[in-house]
Design a protein around this motif. Structure first.
Motif, mmCIF file in Angstrom:
data_model
loop_
_atom_site.group_PDB
_atom_site.id
_atom_site.type_symbol
_atom_site.label_atom_id
_atom_site.label_comp_id
_atom_site.label_asym_id
_atom_site.label_seq_id
_atom_site.Cartn_x
_atom_site.Cartn_y
_atom_site.Cartn_z
ATOM 1 N N ALA A 296 -34.547 29.626 -7.215
ATOM 2 C CA ALA A 296 -33.455 28.817 -6.656
ATOM 3 C C ALA A 296 -33.839 27.353 -6.541
ATOM 4 O O ALA A 296 -34.948 27.014 -6.134
ATOM 5 C CB ALA A 296 -33.062 29.357 -5.284
ATOM 6 N N GLU A 297 -32.898 26.520 -6.915
ATOM 7 C CA GLU A 297 -33.028 25.084 -6.710
ATOM 8 C C GLU A 297 -32.120 24.738 -5.544
ATOM 9 O O GLU A 297 -30.920 24.935 -5.618
ATOM 10 C CB GLU A 297 -32.625 24.327 -7.966
ATOM 11 N N GLY A 298 -32.687 24.258 -4.479
ATOM 12 C CA GLY A 298 -31.903 23.984 -3.281
ATOM 13 C C GLY A 298 -31.822 25.207 -2.397
ATOM 14 O O GLY A 298 -32.421 26.253 -2.683
ATOM 15 N N PRO A 299 -31.075 25.104 -1.305
ATOM 16 C CA PRO A 299 -30.966 26.217 -0.364
ATOM 17 C C PRO A 299 -30.361 27.464 -1.027
ATOM 18 O O PRO A 299 -29.440 27.361 -1.834
ATOM 19 C CB PRO A 299 -30.033 25.684 0.723
ATOM 20 N N VAL A 300 -30.908 28.617 -0.669
ATOM 21 C CA VAL A 300 -30.369 29.888 -1.145
ATOM 22 C C VAL A 300 -30.342 30.862 0.024
ATOM 23 O O VAL A 300 -31.284 30.921 0.821
ATOM 24 C CB VAL A 300 -31.176 30.462 -2.340
ATOM 25 N N VAL A 301 -29.237 31.587 0.136
ATOM 26 C CA VAL A 301 -29.068 32.602 1.173
ATOM 27 C C VAL A 301 -28.762 33.909 0.460
ATOM 28 O O VAL A 301 -27.850 33.985 -0.363
ATOM 29 C CB VAL A 301 -27.914 32.244 2.134
#
Length: 163
Positions: A68-73
């Motif tokens: 993931a690039e950036g936030p991942v939930v």
């Protein structure tokens, strides 16, 4: 920022996870979509998954988070501490948002849900498998009876302090 929204079936992981990803400006992944077809079929038959069934799924979740690039939930049951460690081994540091509440509330939610592969009969096995997050884990438990908006607001504030 990597977050797992965890808990037994029907605690609201997918809804909360999608809302939390939006609040954090990130991407949401439903961990159920990463289950191998054999796992889905087994659960649909009412057969609980074994650890051997879960390892490849947990590895796929960890790999997805690592890419993931950036936030991942990600919505993922992550019922045992060993499962959470397995995800972290692949993904790096993860904050765990644990949705928890009374069995009767969860069972009622399961009974009302249509078209899901997880039958109500598997709730007991999930509750028996669940290991509550310990003080050595980056985790916080939220009461699933709260409105999703309240949980997301509180979870986002917490995740920002630890992430």
């Amino acid at each position: 920022m990597k977050v797992i929204v965890m808990g037994v079936t029907s605690t609201g992981k997918s809804l909360t996870g999608a809302m939390l990803a939006e609040a954090l400006g990130g991407r949401f992944v439903d961990g159920d979509d990463l289950h191998p077809e054999a796992n889905r079929a087994k659960m649909a038959r009412g057969t609980p998954l074994t650890d051997a069934d879960r390892w490849p799924w947990l590895d796929a979740i960890g790999a997805e988070m690592a890419r993931a690039e950036g936030p991942v939930v990600v919505a993922c049951s992550a019922l045992k501490a060993a499962y959470r460690r397995r995800i972290e081994a692949a993904a790096g540091a993860v904050a765990f948002v644990h949705l928890h509440g009374p069995k009767a509330v969860i069972a009622a939610r399961m009974a009302a849900r249509e078209g899901h592969f997880m039958p109500v009969s598997l709730l007991d096995s999930q509750l028996e498998t669940l290991e509550m997050p310990g003080p050595d884990e980056c985790a916080r438990t939220f009461d699933l009876r709260e409105p999703p908006e309240v949980i997301v607001r509180q979870a986002a504030a917490w995740v920002r302090t630890v992430g």
